[in-house]
Design an enzyme around this catalytic site. Structure first.
Site: not given
Ligand code: EPU
Length: 416
Positions: A22-23, A116, A121, A304, A396
């Site tokens: 998915k990701n 969420c 996030r 995850d 999802r």
């Molecule tokens: N963060 C910030 N500022 C930002 C972006 C992130 O403070 O601008 C913080 C977040 O709040 C969190 C940490 O950085 O504490 C890591 O978040 P990240 O941005 O890496 O998460 P994401 O990119 O929104 C992806 C996956 C998630 C997975 C996370 C961590 C996708 C579409 N989603 O989310 O997947 O948990 O990386 O590995 O790639 C899932 O598939 O169930 C899922 C939630």
């Protein structure tokens, strides 16, 4: 609303095929916005989130159609530069359109995703990086509006490792003038997969998979046909299911290199795992022993997989300390697991899980994707019939989950 019913206590046996990730699929489908033309993506999982990203692309004026595991996208006509609230609220990953739209259309208007269930996030690091690339960013009425005549390469440091932040800026920088450095970049396999796709499209990206990614901007890109990598979280979930039910399961079409942390923790917990090319064999006949786990960015143990691993620890021999370092509210499943008889105490970002001799079935409520998977796993070993509600979370991110489990011998069914 659909429910999943599981009669616990059966050992899983047989072979399961792992679907596309998915990701990885989400950012790769979005990368089609970077160059006009026709794309074919194969091994795309049939998931609600993939449906949402196809809807978003269609809403922008592209054509996106699925045929079996293939998705055809045509980005010849982009008519809109707006990702509306109604689509973004369904799936946070919609924010990924921001970088490529500014790069190709010089502007984008994307609804802010908001928080969420698992945490606040924020997307501040996506926005800070895009501003460093020269975009003018305005936040108003719940939307982010970004504009730039021509993005310019920049030296960008991420305060926190962010997966979609790295992907968004990588897609923005490929068409920028000059060189961009992404420091403290995410090293997840999905980031590497996206970089490989972009390079195939004609980009010049080096260092994906390390903490510093170098992107030399190019003037144009071309469409490609690519296959999506296997889903490492689905892989980990099935490995745990096999261990949990003292089963004997072979996972095929997976990528063992991407689940190193999970394999290591399972082996320490007493699970016998053998790996051969794209196959993982899990023999869960021995007693499960408690091990501690701390979630970390890749190649550390994935957040995850935290909820699913907690289920295994809840019936292990001993006490396990599970620390969640990525998201501030990712223990929502704990309340439901306790209702099924698990002995778990939370203190801040740490859960102390004392193994019990067995779980007992209960009606439970899914709260987010991976928490839902953990409740299904708990149902597979609990005594009696577990009823998992709000399964739309599961749809999802897990392709045909009840079909895959029932082919392995689980007594599981979906009721409308
Ligand atoms: N963060 C910030 N500022 C930002 C972006 C992130 O403070 O601008 C913080 C977040 O709040 C969190 C940490 O950085 O504490 C890591 O978040 P990240 O941005 O890496 O998460 P994401 O990119 O929104 C992806 C996956 C998630 C997975 C996370 C961590 C996708 C579409 N989603 O989310 O997947 O948990 O990386 O590995 O790639 C899932 O598939 O169930 C899922 C939630």
């Amino acid at each position: 609303m659909d429910k999943i019913l599981i009669e616990g206590g059966r050992s899983l046996k047989g072979q399961v095929r792992i679907s596309g990730a998915k990701n990885a699929a989400l950012p790769i489908l979005v990368s089609s916005l970077l160059a006009e033309g026709s794309y074919t993506y194969s091994n795309v999982p049939d998931l609600k989130d993939v449906e949402s990203i196809k809807q978003l692309l269609s809403n922008l004026g592209a054509r996106a159609e699925a045929h079996g595991d293939k998705v055809h996208v045509d980005t010849g006509r982009i008519l809109s530069y707006e990702a509306p609230y109604d689509l973004v609220r369904k799936m946070r990953a919609s924010i990924l359109v921001l970088g490529p739209m500014v790069a190709r259309l010089q502007k984008a208007r994307v609804s802010l995703p908001g928080g969420c269930a698992i945490g606040a996030r924020p997307i501040n690091l996506h926005l800070k990086g895009l501003a460093q690339l020269g975009a003018n960013i305005i936040l108003e009425h719940g939307y982010v509006q970004a504009e730039a005549k021509k993005l310019k390469g920049a030296d960008i440091y991420f305060d926190t490792v962010t997966v979609t932040g790295t992907e968004n800026l990588m897609m923005a920088a490929v068409l920028a003038e000059g060189t961009t450095l992404l420091r403290n970049a995410a090293r997840e396999p999905e980031v590497v997969a996206l970089a490989e796709v972009l390079n195939k499209m004609g980009a010049d990206i080096q260092g994906a998979g390390t903490t510093v990614i170098t992107i030399n901007g190019v003037t144009s890109l071309k469409p490609v046909s690519v296959s999506i990598i296997p889903d490492r979280i689905e892989t980990g979930t099935f490995m745990i299911a096999a261990a949990l039910t003292h089963g004997d399961v072979t996972l095929v079409d997976c990528e063992p290199d991407h689940v190193g942390a999970c394999i290591d923790k399972l082996r320490r917990a007493g699970v016998r795992i053998s790996v051969h090319e794209k196959t993982i064999h899990v023999d869960g006949n021995d007693e499960i022993i408690s091990v501690d786990v701390k979630t970390q960015p890749y190649p550390g143990f994935p957040t995850d997989m935290q909820a699913q691993f907690m289920v295994l620890m809840s019936i292990a021999n001993g006490t396990s300390i599970i620390s969640e370092t990525i998201f501030e509210n990712r223990f929502i499943h704990v309340g439901e697991l306790k209702r099924m008889g698990a002995d778990i105490k939370i203190s801040g970002n740490t859960a102390m899980v004392k193994g019990v001799s067995g779980l007992s079935a209960a009606p439970v409520m899914a709260s987010d994707l991976r928490a839902s998977a953990s409740l299904i796993l708990a149902g597979l070993v609990a005594e009696g019939q577990t009823e998992v509600n709000r399964v739309y979370h599961l749809d999802r991110g897990y392709e045909a989950i009840e079909k895959k489990f029932s082919e392995l011998g689980a007594a599981i069914k979906r009721v409308k």
